[in-house]
Scaffold this active site. Structure first.
Site, PDB file in Angstrom:
ATOM      1  CG  HIS A 158      -1.245  -1.309   0.934  1.00  0.00           C
ATOM      2  ND1 HIS A 158      -2.389  -1.747   0.726  1.00  0.00           N
ATOM      3  CD2 HIS A 158      -1.565  -2.433   1.730  1.00  0.00           C
ATOM      4  CE1 HIS A 158      -2.818  -2.531   1.160  1.00  0.00           C
ATOM      5  NE2 HIS A 158      -2.136  -3.181   1.540  1.00  0.00           N
ATOM      6  CB  SER A 279      14.792  23.640 -12.756  1.00  0.00           C
ATOM      7  OG  SER A 279      13.498  25.239 -13.063  1.00  0.00           O
ATOM      8  CE  LYS A 285      12.870  20.728  -9.432  1.00  0.00           C
ATOM      9  NZ  LYS A 285      11.224  21.380  -8.817  1.00  0.00           N
TER      10      LYS A 285
END
Ligand code: ARG
Length: 465
Positions: A158, A279, A285
Protein backbone atom coordinates in the site's frame (compact mmCIF):
# COMPACT_ATOMS: atom_id res chain seq x y z
CA UNK A 1 -2.78 2.08 -67.86
CA UNK A 2 -4.49 5.08 -66.27
CA UNK A 3 -2.02 7.20 -64.36
CA UNK A 4 0.63 4.51 -64.91
CA UNK A 5 -0.60 2.34 -62.00
CA UNK A 6 0.53 -1.27 -61.89
CA UNK A 7 -3.14 -2.14 -61.40
CA UNK A 8 -4.49 0.49 -63.82
CA UNK A 9 -5.79 -1.76 -66.62
CA UNK A 10 -9.51 -1.34 -65.94
CA UNK A 11 -9.33 2.36 -65.04
CA UNK A 12 -9.86 5.14 -67.57
CA UNK A 13 -8.88 8.03 -65.32
CA UNK A 14 -6.03 8.54 -62.88
CA UNK A 15 -6.38 8.63 -59.10
CA UNK A 16 -7.31 11.96 -57.56
CA UNK A 17 -4.26 13.57 -55.94
CA UNK A 18 -6.08 13.80 -52.63
CA UNK A 19 -6.89 10.09 -52.74
CA UNK A 20 -3.32 9.28 -53.59
CA UNK A 21 -2.24 11.16 -50.49
CA UNK A 22 -4.95 9.52 -48.41
CA UNK A 23 -4.26 5.93 -49.45
CA UNK A 24 -0.50 5.81 -49.87
CA UNK A 25 1.59 3.92 -47.38
CA UNK A 26 5.04 4.26 -48.94
CA UNK A 27 5.84 7.23 -46.70
CA UNK A 28 6.13 4.75 -43.82
CA UNK A 29 6.09 1.19 -45.18
CA UNK A 30 9.36 1.94 -46.98
CA UNK A 31 10.86 0.80 -43.66
CA UNK A 32 10.00 -2.71 -44.85
CA UNK A 33 12.17 -2.50 -47.97
CA UNK A 34 14.76 -5.08 -46.83
CA UNK A 35 12.07 -7.60 -45.90
CA UNK A 36 10.28 -6.91 -49.20
CA UNK A 37 13.43 -7.58 -51.21
CA UNK A 38 14.25 -10.74 -49.25
CA UNK A 39 10.66 -11.99 -49.62
CA UNK A 40 10.58 -11.28 -53.34
CA UNK A 41 13.89 -13.05 -53.92
CA UNK A 42 12.61 -16.14 -52.11
CA UNK A 43 9.37 -15.98 -54.11
CA UNK A 44 11.28 -15.74 -57.42
CA UNK A 45 13.52 -18.68 -56.51
CA UNK A 46 10.47 -20.70 -55.56
CA UNK A 47 8.76 -19.85 -58.87
CA UNK A 48 11.84 -21.07 -60.74
CA UNK A 49 11.94 -24.26 -58.69
CA UNK A 50 8.35 -25.14 -59.55
CA UNK A 51 8.89 -24.25 -63.22
CA UNK A 52 6.80 -21.05 -63.38
CA UNK A 53 9.91 -18.94 -64.11
CA UNK A 54 13.09 -20.00 -65.86
CA UNK A 55 16.29 -20.10 -63.84
CA UNK A 56 17.57 -17.16 -65.86
CA UNK A 57 14.49 -15.07 -65.12
CA UNK A 58 14.75 -15.76 -61.40
CA UNK A 59 18.43 -14.84 -61.48
CA UNK A 60 17.70 -11.60 -63.30
CA UNK A 61 15.01 -10.78 -60.75
CA UNK A 62 17.25 -11.51 -57.76
CA UNK A 63 20.10 -9.46 -59.24
CA UNK A 64 17.71 -6.63 -60.01
CA UNK A 65 16.25 -6.70 -56.50
CA UNK A 66 19.75 -6.49 -55.04
CA UNK A 67 20.39 -3.46 -57.24
CA UNK A 68 17.16 -1.83 -56.04
CA UNK A 69 18.13 -2.50 -52.45
CA UNK A 70 21.55 -0.97 -53.04
CA UNK A 71 19.90 2.16 -54.48
CA UNK A 72 17.65 2.44 -51.43
CA UNK A 73 20.60 2.08 -49.08
CA UNK A 74 22.67 4.57 -51.06
CA UNK A 75 19.81 7.07 -50.79
CA UNK A 76 19.44 7.34 -54.58
CA UNK A 77 16.12 5.48 -54.82
CA UNK A 78 13.12 7.68 -55.47
CA UNK A 79 10.12 6.48 -53.45
CA UNK A 80 7.06 7.68 -55.34
CA UNK A 81 3.71 8.29 -53.69
CA UNK A 82 1.94 7.59 -56.98
CA UNK A 83 3.35 4.08 -56.68
CA UNK A 84 1.43 3.77 -53.44
CA UNK A 85 3.40 1.35 -51.33
CA UNK A 86 6.83 -0.18 -50.86
CA UNK A 87 5.90 -3.26 -52.89
CA UNK A 88 4.92 -1.40 -56.05
CA UNK A 89 7.79 1.05 -55.72
CA UNK A 90 10.29 -1.78 -55.66
CA UNK A 91 8.57 -3.82 -58.36
CA UNK A 92 8.25 -0.87 -60.72
CA UNK A 93 11.90 0.05 -60.29
CA UNK A 94 12.89 -3.60 -60.77
CA UNK A 95 11.15 -3.65 -64.14
CA UNK A 96 12.81 -0.37 -65.11
CA UNK A 97 16.15 -1.98 -64.33
CA UNK A 98 15.76 -5.49 -65.78
CA UNK A 99 12.85 -5.24 -68.21
CA UNK A 100 10.39 -8.05 -69.00
CA UNK A 101 11.47 -10.52 -66.29
CA UNK A 102 10.54 -7.95 -63.66
CA UNK A 103 6.93 -8.10 -64.75
CA UNK A 104 6.81 -11.81 -63.92
CA UNK A 105 7.82 -11.46 -60.27
CA UNK A 106 4.27 -10.99 -59.00
CA UNK A 107 3.05 -14.28 -60.53
CA UNK A 108 1.09 -16.38 -58.03
CA UNK A 109 1.30 -13.69 -55.39
CA UNK A 110 -0.83 -10.81 -54.12
CA UNK A 111 0.17 -7.78 -52.11
CA UNK A 112 -2.10 -9.25 -49.47
CA UNK A 113 0.18 -12.19 -48.74
CA UNK A 114 3.26 -10.13 -49.65
CA UNK A 115 2.64 -7.50 -46.97
CA UNK A 116 2.00 -10.20 -44.40
CA UNK A 117 5.32 -11.81 -45.26
CA UNK A 118 7.23 -8.53 -45.17
CA UNK A 119 5.72 -7.35 -41.94
CA UNK A 120 6.28 -10.67 -40.20
CA UNK A 121 9.97 -10.60 -41.19
CA UNK A 122 10.27 -7.04 -39.90
CA UNK A 123 8.38 -7.71 -36.66
CA UNK A 124 10.49 -10.79 -35.89
CA UNK A 125 13.66 -8.71 -36.27
CA UNK A 126 12.29 -6.01 -33.99
CA UNK A 127 11.12 -8.53 -31.40
CA UNK A 128 14.66 -9.90 -31.34
CA UNK A 129 15.96 -6.37 -30.84
CA UNK A 130 13.57 -5.84 -27.89
CA UNK A 131 14.73 -9.14 -26.43
CA UNK A 132 18.35 -7.96 -26.70
CA UNK A 133 17.39 -4.68 -24.98
CA UNK A 134 15.59 -6.54 -22.21
CA UNK A 135 18.51 -8.88 -21.68
CA UNK A 136 20.88 -5.94 -21.35
CA UNK A 137 18.59 -4.35 -18.78
CA UNK A 138 18.27 -7.63 -16.84
CA UNK A 139 22.07 -7.90 -16.81
CA UNK A 140 22.39 -4.36 -15.45
CA UNK A 141 19.77 -4.98 -12.75
CA UNK A 142 21.49 -8.21 -11.72
CA UNK A 143 24.88 -6.45 -11.53
CA UNK A 144 23.49 -3.60 -9.42
CA UNK A 145 21.67 -6.11 -7.22
CA UNK A 146 24.93 -8.00 -6.64
CA UNK A 147 26.46 -4.76 -5.33
CA UNK A 148 23.61 -4.20 -2.88
CA UNK A 149 22.93 -7.51 -1.19
CA UNK A 150 23.58 -5.85 2.19
CA UNK A 151 21.77 -2.58 1.50
CA UNK A 152 18.41 -2.52 3.27
CA UNK A 153 15.39 -0.34 2.65
CA UNK A 154 11.75 -0.30 3.66
CA UNK A 155 9.69 -2.77 1.65
CA UNK A 156 6.19 -1.42 1.17
CA UNK A 157 2.64 -2.65 0.77
CA UNK A 158 0.00 0.00 0.00
CA UNK A 159 3.10 2.18 -0.39
CA UNK A 160 3.34 2.17 3.42
CA UNK A 161 6.40 0.78 5.23
CA UNK A 162 5.87 -2.96 5.69
CA UNK A 163 8.99 -5.06 6.24
CA UNK A 164 12.67 -4.47 5.52
CA UNK A 165 14.02 -5.90 2.28
CA UNK A 166 17.38 -5.77 0.57
CA UNK A 167 17.87 -3.43 -2.35
CA UNK A 168 19.12 -6.45 -4.28
CA UNK A 169 15.80 -8.18 -3.72
CA UNK A 170 13.88 -5.08 -4.79
CA UNK A 171 15.88 -4.71 -8.01
CA UNK A 172 15.62 -8.41 -8.81
CA UNK A 173 11.83 -8.21 -8.61
CA UNK A 174 12.00 -6.11 -11.78
CA UNK A 175 14.64 -8.35 -13.34
CA UNK A 176 12.26 -11.32 -13.08
CA UNK A 177 9.42 -9.31 -14.63
CA UNK A 178 11.67 -8.48 -17.58
CA UNK A 179 12.74 -12.12 -17.83
CA UNK A 180 9.11 -13.12 -18.30
CA UNK A 181 8.78 -10.37 -20.91
CA UNK A 182 11.65 -12.01 -22.81
CA UNK A 183 9.97 -15.40 -22.55
CA UNK A 184 6.67 -13.96 -23.75
CA UNK A 185 8.31 -12.32 -26.76
CA UNK A 186 10.26 -15.44 -27.64
CA UNK A 187 7.03 -17.43 -27.44
CA UNK A 188 5.31 -14.91 -29.73
CA UNK A 189 7.97 -15.55 -32.37
CA UNK A 190 6.50 -19.03 -32.92
CA UNK A 191 3.36 -17.32 -34.21
CA UNK A 192 5.03 -14.34 -35.89
CA UNK A 193 7.30 -16.60 -37.93
CA UNK A 194 4.55 -18.35 -39.86
CA UNK A 195 4.82 -17.55 -43.56
CA UNK A 196 1.65 -16.40 -45.35
CA UNK A 197 3.19 -16.42 -48.84
CA UNK A 198 1.17 -18.65 -51.15
CA UNK A 199 -2.17 -17.48 -49.77
CA UNK A 200 -2.21 -14.98 -52.66
CA UNK A 201 -5.17 -12.57 -52.53
CA UNK A 202 -7.27 -14.80 -50.25
CA UNK A 203 -8.01 -18.16 -51.87
CA UNK A 204 -4.61 -19.55 -52.80
CA UNK A 205 -3.44 -19.73 -56.38
CA UNK A 206 -3.61 -21.99 -59.43
CA UNK A 207 0.18 -21.85 -59.85
CA UNK A 208 1.94 -24.82 -58.28
CA UNK A 209 3.55 -22.71 -55.53
CA UNK A 210 5.60 -24.21 -52.71
CA UNK A 211 4.96 -22.11 -49.58
CA UNK A 212 7.23 -24.30 -47.42
CA UNK A 213 10.21 -23.56 -49.67
CA UNK A 214 9.75 -19.80 -49.24
CA UNK A 215 9.27 -20.23 -45.50
CA UNK A 216 12.50 -22.24 -45.23
CA UNK A 217 14.49 -19.80 -47.32
CA UNK A 218 13.45 -16.95 -45.05
CA UNK A 219 13.94 -18.70 -41.71
CA UNK A 220 10.26 -18.98 -40.85
CA UNK A 221 9.19 -21.69 -38.41
CA UNK A 222 6.01 -22.71 -40.22
CA UNK A 223 3.56 -22.07 -43.05
CA UNK A 224 -0.06 -20.85 -43.02
CA UNK A 225 -2.83 -23.45 -42.81
CA UNK A 226 -5.67 -21.42 -44.30
CA UNK A 227 -5.20 -18.81 -46.99
CA UNK A 228 -8.03 -16.55 -45.79
CA UNK A 229 -6.70 -16.56 -42.24
CA UNK A 230 -3.20 -15.90 -43.60
CA UNK A 231 -4.17 -12.57 -45.17
CA UNK A 232 -6.90 -11.48 -42.74
CA UNK A 233 -5.51 -11.67 -39.23
CA UNK A 234 -3.08 -9.32 -37.52
CA UNK A 235 -2.55 -11.32 -34.34
CA UNK A 236 1.14 -11.42 -35.19
CA UNK A 237 1.26 -7.64 -34.79
CA UNK A 238 -1.03 -7.45 -31.79
CA UNK A 239 0.71 -10.07 -29.70
CA UNK A 240 4.10 -8.29 -29.81
CA UNK A 241 2.26 -5.00 -29.22
CA UNK A 242 0.70 -6.45 -26.09
CA UNK A 243 4.06 -7.80 -24.97
CA UNK A 244 5.57 -4.37 -25.61
CA UNK A 245 2.77 -2.77 -23.60
CA UNK A 246 3.61 -5.01 -20.68
CA UNK A 247 7.31 -4.19 -20.99
CA UNK A 248 6.31 -0.52 -20.78
CA UNK A 249 4.07 -1.20 -17.76
CA UNK A 250 7.02 -2.80 -15.99
CA UNK A 251 9.34 0.04 -16.97
CA UNK A 252 6.76 2.59 -15.91
CA UNK A 253 6.47 1.11 -12.42
CA UNK A 254 10.24 1.31 -12.07
CA UNK A 255 10.09 4.91 -13.28
CA UNK A 256 7.50 5.76 -10.67
CA UNK A 257 9.82 4.46 -7.94
CA UNK A 258 12.84 6.25 -9.37
CA UNK A 259 10.87 9.50 -9.34
CA UNK A 260 9.80 8.96 -5.73
CA UNK A 261 13.24 7.83 -4.62
CA UNK A 262 14.87 10.87 -6.25
CA UNK A 263 12.67 13.25 -4.26
CA UNK A 264 14.83 14.61 -1.39
CA UNK A 265 12.11 13.58 1.10
CA UNK A 266 13.26 10.03 0.25
CA UNK A 267 16.71 10.65 -1.21
CA UNK A 268 17.24 6.94 -1.90
CA UNK A 269 18.85 7.66 -5.26
CA UNK A 270 20.97 10.31 -6.89
CA UNK A 271 20.11 10.49 -10.57
CA UNK A 272 23.10 10.26 -12.90
CA UNK A 273 23.74 13.71 -14.40
CA UNK A 274 23.47 12.30 -17.90
CA UNK A 275 19.96 11.05 -17.18
CA UNK A 276 18.49 14.10 -15.47
CA UNK A 277 17.61 17.62 -16.54
CA UNK A 278 17.60 21.00 -14.86
CA UNK A 279 15.00 23.71 -14.54
CA UNK A 280 15.19 26.97 -16.48
CA UNK A 281 14.03 28.93 -13.44
CA UNK A 282 14.87 26.94 -10.29
CA UNK A 283 18.64 26.51 -10.05
CA UNK A 284 18.49 23.73 -7.45
CA UNK A 285 16.41 21.39 -9.59
CA UNK A 286 17.52 18.05 -10.94
CA UNK A 287 14.50 16.51 -12.59
CA UNK A 288 13.86 12.84 -13.39
CA UNK A 289 12.59 13.66 -16.89
CA UNK A 290 13.76 10.37 -18.41
CA UNK A 291 11.71 8.38 -15.91
CA UNK A 292 8.75 10.76 -16.28
CA UNK A 293 8.76 10.53 -20.06
CA UNK A 294 9.07 6.77 -19.98
CA UNK A 295 6.07 6.62 -17.65
CA UNK A 296 4.26 8.96 -20.04
CA UNK A 297 5.22 7.11 -23.19
CA UNK A 298 3.71 3.95 -21.73
CA UNK A 299 0.29 5.34 -22.61
CA UNK A 300 1.45 5.82 -26.15
CA UNK A 301 2.36 2.15 -26.54
CA UNK A 302 -0.97 1.07 -25.02
CA UNK A 303 -2.55 3.42 -27.56
CA UNK A 304 -0.87 1.54 -30.41
CA UNK A 305 -2.19 -1.76 -29.09
CA UNK A 306 -5.72 -0.40 -28.75
CA UNK A 307 -5.64 1.34 -32.12
CA UNK A 308 -4.95 -1.91 -33.91
CA UNK A 309 -7.31 -3.99 -31.76
CA UNK A 310 -10.03 -1.51 -32.68
CA UNK A 311 -9.13 -1.52 -36.36
CA UNK A 312 -9.41 -5.29 -36.45
CA UNK A 313 -12.59 -5.86 -34.54
CA UNK A 314 -15.25 -5.26 -37.21
CA UNK A 315 -13.51 -6.57 -40.30
CA UNK A 316 -15.13 -9.26 -42.44
CA UNK A 317 -12.82 -11.82 -44.02
CA UNK A 318 -10.42 -11.62 -45.67
CA UNK A 319 -8.03 -8.71 -46.46
CA UNK A 320 -9.43 -5.21 -46.01
CA UNK A 321 -7.54 -2.01 -46.65
CA UNK A 322 -8.14 -1.06 -43.03
CA UNK A 323 -5.31 -3.47 -42.28
CA UNK A 324 -2.81 -1.01 -43.72
CA UNK A 325 -3.35 0.83 -40.43
CA UNK A 326 -1.30 -1.85 -38.66
CA UNK A 327 2.08 -0.35 -39.60
CA UNK A 328 2.31 3.05 -37.96
CA UNK A 329 1.20 1.92 -34.49
CA UNK A 330 3.79 -0.83 -34.60
CA UNK A 331 6.57 1.45 -35.82
CA UNK A 332 5.75 4.00 -33.15
CA UNK A 333 5.61 1.40 -30.38
CA UNK A 334 8.86 -0.13 -31.63
CA UNK A 335 10.69 3.17 -31.45
CA UNK A 336 9.33 3.87 -27.98
CA UNK A 337 10.09 0.44 -26.52
CA UNK A 338 13.56 0.24 -28.06
CA UNK A 339 14.60 3.67 -26.77
CA UNK A 340 12.96 3.15 -23.39
CA UNK A 341 14.82 -0.10 -22.77
CA UNK A 342 18.13 1.48 -23.74
CA UNK A 343 17.51 4.54 -21.55
CA UNK A 344 16.50 2.46 -18.54
CA UNK A 345 19.56 0.22 -18.86
CA UNK A 346 21.87 3.26 -19.16
CA UNK A 347 20.20 5.06 -16.26
CA UNK A 348 20.29 2.02 -13.96
CA UNK A 349 23.92 1.34 -14.83
CA UNK A 350 24.86 4.73 -13.39
CA UNK A 351 22.16 5.18 -10.77
CA UNK A 352 23.59 6.43 -7.49
CA UNK A 353 21.98 4.50 -4.64
CA UNK A 354 22.14 6.10 -1.19
CA UNK A 355 22.20 3.28 1.42
CA UNK A 356 22.41 5.78 4.34
CA UNK A 357 19.12 7.39 3.34
CA UNK A 358 17.54 3.96 3.01
CA UNK A 359 18.86 3.00 6.46
CA UNK A 360 17.40 6.19 7.97
CA UNK A 361 14.03 5.39 6.41
CA UNK A 362 14.12 1.91 7.94
CA UNK A 363 13.84 3.53 11.37
CA UNK A 364 10.51 5.09 10.41
CA UNK A 365 7.42 2.99 10.13
CA UNK A 366 7.97 0.08 12.53
CA UNK A 367 9.21 -2.30 9.88
CA UNK A 368 10.20 -4.72 12.67
CA UNK A 369 6.70 -4.99 14.17
CA UNK A 370 6.08 -8.36 12.48
CA UNK A 371 9.33 -9.56 14.06
CA UNK A 372 8.11 -8.68 17.57
CA UNK A 373 4.77 -10.42 16.97
CA UNK A 374 6.50 -13.55 15.63
CA UNK A 375 8.92 -13.43 18.60
CA UNK A 376 6.00 -13.46 21.04
CA UNK A 377 4.41 -16.35 19.13
CA UNK A 378 7.73 -18.15 19.54
CA UNK A 379 7.41 -17.61 23.29
CA UNK A 380 3.98 -19.27 23.28
CA UNK A 381 1.55 -16.39 22.74
CA UNK A 382 -1.27 -17.09 20.20
CA UNK A 383 -0.70 -15.00 17.03
CA UNK A 384 -3.82 -12.83 17.40
CA UNK A 385 -2.73 -11.81 20.92
CA UNK A 386 0.83 -11.25 19.79
CA UNK A 387 -0.52 -9.01 17.00
CA UNK A 388 -2.53 -7.00 19.53
CA UNK A 389 0.32 -6.65 22.05
CA UNK A 390 2.68 -5.50 19.30
CA UNK A 391 0.08 -3.01 18.09
CA UNK A 392 0.00 -1.46 21.57
CA UNK A 393 3.77 -1.25 21.65
CA UNK A 394 3.74 0.48 18.25
CA UNK A 395 1.15 2.99 19.42
CA UNK A 396 3.28 3.92 22.46
CA UNK A 397 6.46 4.10 20.42
CA UNK A 398 4.75 6.33 17.86
CA UNK A 399 3.57 8.69 20.58
CA UNK A 400 7.11 9.05 21.91
CA UNK A 401 8.77 9.22 18.48
CA UNK A 402 10.73 6.02 19.08
CA UNK A 403 11.35 2.80 17.21
CA UNK A 404 10.45 -0.51 18.91
CA UNK A 405 14.15 -1.21 19.24
CA UNK A 406 14.62 2.01 21.25
CA UNK A 407 12.50 0.80 24.18
CA UNK A 408 14.37 -0.46 27.25
CA UNK A 409 13.81 -4.07 28.21
CA UNK A 410 11.68 -2.98 31.18
CA UNK A 411 9.51 -0.86 28.93
CA UNK A 412 9.05 -3.74 26.50
CA UNK A 413 8.13 -6.04 29.38
CA UNK A 414 5.20 -3.75 30.21
CA UNK A 415 3.59 -4.89 26.94
CA UNK A 416 4.30 -8.57 27.59
CA UNK A 417 6.24 -10.33 30.33
CA UNK A 418 7.36 -12.85 27.70
CA UNK A 419 9.86 -10.36 26.28
CA UNK A 420 13.51 -11.12 27.12
CA UNK A 421 16.94 -9.66 26.28
CA UNK A 422 17.06 -11.74 23.09
CA UNK A 423 14.31 -9.54 21.60
CA UNK A 424 16.87 -6.95 20.44
CA UNK A 425 18.48 -9.36 18.00
CA UNK A 426 15.06 -10.10 16.57
CA UNK A 427 14.22 -6.41 16.27
CA UNK A 428 17.39 -5.73 14.31
CA UNK A 429 16.51 -4.94 10.67
CA UNK A 430 19.38 -6.92 9.21
CA UNK A 431 18.35 -9.93 11.27
CA UNK A 432 14.79 -9.58 10.02
CA UNK A 433 16.04 -9.73 6.44
CA UNK A 434 18.59 -12.49 7.08
CA UNK A 435 16.00 -14.73 8.70
CA UNK A 436 13.90 -14.76 5.54
CA UNK A 437 15.77 -17.60 3.94
CA UNK A 438 12.92 -19.41 2.20
CA UNK A 439 12.99 -19.76 -1.60
CA UNK A 440 12.49 -16.41 -3.34
CA UNK A 441 12.57 -14.45 -0.05
CA UNK A 442 14.63 -11.35 0.73
CA UNK A 443 17.33 -13.04 2.86
CA UNK A 444 20.89 -13.03 1.49
CA UNK A 445 20.86 -16.79 0.80
CA UNK A 446 17.61 -16.55 -1.18
CA UNK A 447 18.82 -13.47 -3.03
CA UNK A 448 22.08 -15.24 -3.92
CA UNK A 449 20.01 -18.12 -5.34
CA UNK A 450 17.94 -15.65 -7.39
CA UNK A 451 21.12 -14.07 -8.75
CA UNK A 452 22.49 -17.50 -9.65
CA UNK A 453 19.27 -18.46 -11.40
CA UNK A 454 19.31 -15.24 -13.43
CA UNK A 455 22.99 -15.57 -14.35
CA UNK A 456 22.37 -19.16 -15.40
CA UNK A 457 19.36 -18.15 -17.52
CA UNK A 458 21.24 -15.22 -19.12
CA UNK A 459 24.18 -17.52 -19.90
CA UNK A 460 22.09 -20.46 -21.15
CA UNK A 461 20.03 -18.35 -23.52
CA UNK A 462 23.01 -16.58 -25.11
CA UNK A 463 23.91 -12.90 -24.99
CA UNK A 464 21.10 -11.93 -27.35
CA UNK A 465 23.46 -10.34 -29.85
N1 ARG B 1 -0.21 -1.28 -48.31
C1 ARG B 1 -1.06 -2.42 -48.13
C2 ARG B 1 -1.14 -2.78 -46.66
O1 ARG B 1 -0.32 -2.36 -45.93
C3 ARG B 1 -0.52 -3.59 -48.88
C4 ARG B 1 -1.58 -4.54 -49.33
C5 ARG B 1 -2.47 -3.87 -50.30
N2 ARG B 1 -3.39 -4.75 -50.86
C6 ARG B 1 -4.41 -4.32 -51.59
N3 ARG B 1 -5.19 -5.21 -52.09
N4 ARG B 1 -4.60 -3.06 -51.81
O2 ARG B 1 -2.02 -3.47 -46.22
Amino acid sequence: MAGGKLWGGRFSRGTDALVEEYTESVSYDRALYAADVAGSKAHARMLARVGVLTGAEAEAICGGLDAVKAEIEAGTFEFRTDREDVHMNIEARLTELIGEAGKKLHTGRSRNDQIGLDFRIHIAARVNAWVAGLRRLIGVLAARAAEHKETLLPGCTHFQPAQPVSLAHHLLAYAFMFKRDVERLEGALDRVLVSPLGAAALAGTTYPVDPAFVADELGFRGVFSNSMDAVADRDYVLEPLFDASLVMAHLSRMCEEIIIWANPAFGFVRLPDGYATGSSIMPQKKNPDVAELMRGKTGRVYGSLFALLTTLKGLPLAYNRDLQEDKEPFFDADRTVTLSLACMAGMMEEMGFVPEAMARALKKGFLNATELADYLVGKGLPFREAHHVTGRAVAHAEERGLGLEDFSLDELKTFSPLVGEDVYTVLDYATAVARRATPGATGPASVAAQLDALACWLGATGDGS
